[in-house]
Enzyme design. Structure first.
Site, PDB file in Angstrom:
ATOM      1  N   LYS A 161       0.196   2.129 -46.254  1.00  0.00           N
ATOM      2  CA  LYS A 161       0.746   2.130 -47.617  1.00  0.00           C
ATOM      3  C   LYS A 161      -0.044   1.203 -48.529  1.00  0.00           C
ATOM      4  CE  LYS A 161       5.512   2.501 -46.060  1.00  0.00           C
ATOM      5  NZ  LYS A 161       6.461   1.660 -45.331  1.00  0.00           N
ATOM      6  N   LYS A 168      -1.140  -9.037 -41.296  1.00  0.00           N
ATOM      7  CA  LYS A 168      -0.516  -9.081 -42.622  1.00  0.00           C
ATOM      8  C   LYS A 168      -0.647 -10.450 -43.277  1.00  0.00           C
ATOM      9  CE  LYS A 168       2.241  -5.032 -42.549  1.00  0.00           C
ATOM     10  NZ  LYS A 168       3.448  -4.296 -42.826  1.00  0.00           N
ATOM     11  N   LYS A 176      -6.111   2.125 -39.725  1.00  0.00           N
ATOM     12  CA  LYS A 176      -4.850   2.863 -39.823  1.00  0.00           C
ATOM     13  C   LYS A 176      -4.583   3.345 -41.247  1.00  0.00           C
ATOM     14  CE  LYS A 176      -0.762   0.786 -39.947  1.00  0.00           C
ATOM     15  NZ  LYS A 176       0.678   0.534 -39.884  1.00  0.00           N
TER      16      LYS A 176
HETATM   17  N1  AQP Z   1      -0.933   5.402 -39.798  1.00  0.00           N
HETATM   18  C1  AQP Z   1       0.172   5.629 -39.098  1.00  0.00           C
HETATM   19  N2  AQP Z   1       0.182   6.543 -38.090  1.00  0.00           N
HETATM   20  C2  AQP Z   1       1.318   6.794 -37.380  1.00  0.00           C
HETATM   21  N3  AQP Z   1       2.497   6.157 -37.624  1.00  0.00           N
HETATM   22  C3  AQP Z   1       2.510   5.246 -38.617  1.00  0.00           C
HETATM   23  N4  AQP Z   1       3.489   4.460 -39.106  1.00  0.00           N
HETATM   24  C4  AQP Z   1       3.005   3.712 -40.126  1.00  0.00           C
HETATM   25  N5  AQP Z   1       1.714   3.982 -40.337  1.00  0.00           N
HETATM   26  C5  AQP Z   1       1.380   4.928 -39.403  1.00  0.00           C
HETATM   27  C6  AQP Z   1       4.849   4.460 -38.589  1.00  0.00           C
HETATM   28  O1  AQP Z   1       5.736   4.672 -39.670  1.00  0.00           O
HETATM   29  C7  AQP Z   1       6.951   3.984 -39.383  1.00  0.00           C
HETATM   30  C8  AQP Z   1       7.363   3.198 -40.584  1.00  0.00           C
HETATM   31  O2  AQP Z   1       6.382   2.236 -40.893  1.00  0.00           O
HETATM   32  P1  AQP Z   1       6.755   1.068 -41.873  1.00  0.00           P
HETATM   33  O3  AQP Z   1       6.706   1.533 -43.232  1.00  0.00           O
HETATM   34  O4  AQP Z   1       8.022   0.465 -41.473  1.00  0.00           O
HETATM   35  O5  AQP Z   1       5.710  -0.027 -41.575  1.00  0.00           O
HETATM   36  P2  AQP Z   1       4.177  -0.110 -41.587  1.00  0.00           P
HETATM   37  O6  AQP Z   1       3.687   0.245 -40.222  1.00  0.00           O
HETATM   38  O7  AQP Z   1       3.915  -1.504 -42.018  1.00  0.00           O
HETATM   39  O8  AQP Z   1       3.618   0.913 -42.662  1.00  0.00           O
HETATM   40  P3  AQP Z   1       2.202   0.811 -43.303  1.00  0.00           P
HETATM   41  O9  AQP Z   1       1.923   2.064 -43.987  1.00  0.00           O
HETATM   42  O10 AQP Z   1       1.190   0.404 -42.293  1.00  0.00           O
HETATM   43  O11 AQP Z   1       2.378  -0.314 -44.375  1.00  0.00           O
HETATM   44  P4  AQP Z   1       1.443  -1.547 -44.681  1.00  0.00           P
HETATM   45  O12 AQP Z   1       0.372  -0.987 -45.507  1.00  0.00           O
HETATM   46  O13 AQP Z   1       2.337  -2.464 -45.421  1.00  0.00           O
HETATM   47  O14 AQP Z   1       0.945  -2.084 -43.378  1.00  0.00           O
HETATM   48  C9  AQP Z   1       6.724   3.138 -38.141  1.00  0.00           C
HETATM   49  O15 AQP Z   1       7.282   3.807 -37.020  1.00  0.00           O
HETATM   50  C10 AQP Z   1       5.226   3.101 -38.019  1.00  0.00           C
HETATM   51  O16 AQP Z   1       4.819   2.987 -36.670  1.00  0.00           O
END
Ligand code: AQP
Length: 349
Positions: free
Chosen positions: A212, A115, A209
């Site tokens: 968002k 990040k 992955k």
């Molecule tokens: N691609 C994924 N597959 C399975 N699980 C996922 N999670 C996130 N992406 C995937 C799970 O969703 C929960 C909440 O995630 P979060 O929003 O707290 O954080 P994150 O992992 O930072 O989400 P993003 O989508 O990956 O955001 P960005 O783009 O900001 O990096 C967690 O249990 C996570 O494991």
């Protein structure tokens, strides 16, 4: 046998664009765990501001995550749904844990590296200590089980390291105050990472992955996408030219195909082997429409319910206020115990 009562805790960041990965890796499993566990589900707004958030958009996103929880089947009366910043204990315990966690431990966190990117010097200090806050979120409720996607595994290991060091550093004091048995004050939390979709990948690149923050909206299925959009994104999903194999071994080295099959299995609540049994030899021109129909059947009711809930912000805010009160009632004595253990003087009860 652990002396700690089983309790599930997990959270999702209100950072917009809730997607299929968040649903299959986390929210869908949150709902399922309610049948067997006491569950606390948090909208982790304090984590969200580790990177810049527009304030009005953040408030809307907090309501949106809460509405996704409810639309996916989390019962706000049985389970606790609240947003993190409404319970002061999260910040208080995170500070204590910042003083327990070692710089070396935090330096090893791959999510910070990803990040922060190349511009590490310009990343917020909050982003660096994010895992201490996450440990505090869980341990403030002595959470024993945490359903998360694969990407959070390393943070859960750090939570255990922090709990172990706290229990160990203060072992004598904990015993003296009668605040823990042999297992210490905090439990060794178990991650719950299971199923066919613990790591849902981008629809545009099966090695990345689903996220968002992916600049391409075609890379993810948003929980609020309508049926046509879901079908279009699956139609355009990257694949190879081979037909589907008869078993999971045949998906090795085929990340895009493996991703679509995993998504199908998780949505249908069956194993990857079962999906391949039914679709062995199928071309993507046949498999993709079947996947699109399944995704629409499972996701459209959630999107409809989210839209309905979104139209009534007062209702969602009432649930968050009620949940915050119930969460705070559990957190306060745990935090008071921490203050007594570390030697803070509490003069107002
Ligand atoms: N691609 C994924 N597959 C399975 N699980 C996922 N999670 C996130 N992406 C995937 C799970 O969703 C929960 C909440 O995630 P979060 O929003 O707290 O954080 P994150 O992992 O930072 O989400 P993003 O989508 O990956 O955001 P960005 O783009 O900001 O990096 C967690 O249990 C996570 O494991």
């Amino acid at each position: 046998m652990s002396a700690f009562e089983p309790r599930v805790f997990s959270g999702v960041q209100p950072t917009g664009n809730l997607h299929l990965g968040n649903y299959l890796g986390a929210i869908k499993r949150f709902a399922a765990l309610q049948d067997t566990h006491n569950c606390i589900y948090c909208v982790v707004d304090m984590h969200a501001i580790t990177v810049w958030q527009d304030p009005a958009a953040l408030q809307a996103a907090i309501r949106e995550v809460a509405s996704a929880y409810i639309a996916a089947g989390i019962d706000p009366k049985g389970s606790i749904i609240f947003n993190q910043s409404q319970v002061a204990g999260h910040a208080e315990l995170a500070w204590v844990f910042n003083c327990i966690a070692r710089m070396g431990w935090l330096n090893r966190m791959t999510q910070f590296k990803e990040k922060a990117g190349k511009n590490r010097e310009n990343a917020s200090a909050g982003l660096f200590v994010y895992p201490s806050l996450m440990a505090a979120d869980i341990l403030l409720y002595k959470g024993t089980h945490v359903p998360v996607g694969e990407d959070q595994k390393q943070h859960l290991e750090l939570t255990r390291d922090i709990a172990a060091k706290f229990n160990n550093d203060y072992a004598e004091r904990i015993a003296e105050l009668g605040l823990g048995g042999e297992d210490g004050y905090f439990p060794m939390t178990e991650p719950l990472i299971s199923g066919a979709a613990t790591r849902v990948m981008s629809l545009r690149d099966g090695t990345k992955k689903m996220s968002k923050s992916d600049p391409s909206d075609l890379a993810r299925i948003n929980l609020t996408d309508d049926a046509d959009t879901i079908a279009k994104k699956i139609r355009k999903a990257k694949t190879d030219t081979e037909p589907l194999p008869g078993d999971a071994d045949g998906l090795k080295e085929r990340p895009d195909a493996a991703n679509l099959v995993g998504i199908y299995a998780a949505l249908a609540d069956v194993s990857v082997a079962d999906v391949l049994k039914d679709h062995a030899g199928a071309q993507f021109s046949a498999f993709k429409p079947a996947l699109a129909d399944l995704a629409v059947a499972k996701l459209a009711p959630i999107a409809d319910e989210m839209r309905r809930l979104k139209a009534d912000p007062g209702f969602i805010e009432g649930i968050l206020a009620d949940g915050a009160g119930r969460a705070d009632a559990i957190a306060r004595p745990v935090m008071q115990g921490v203050k007594d253990i570390v030697g803070f003087l509490t003069t107002r009860k």
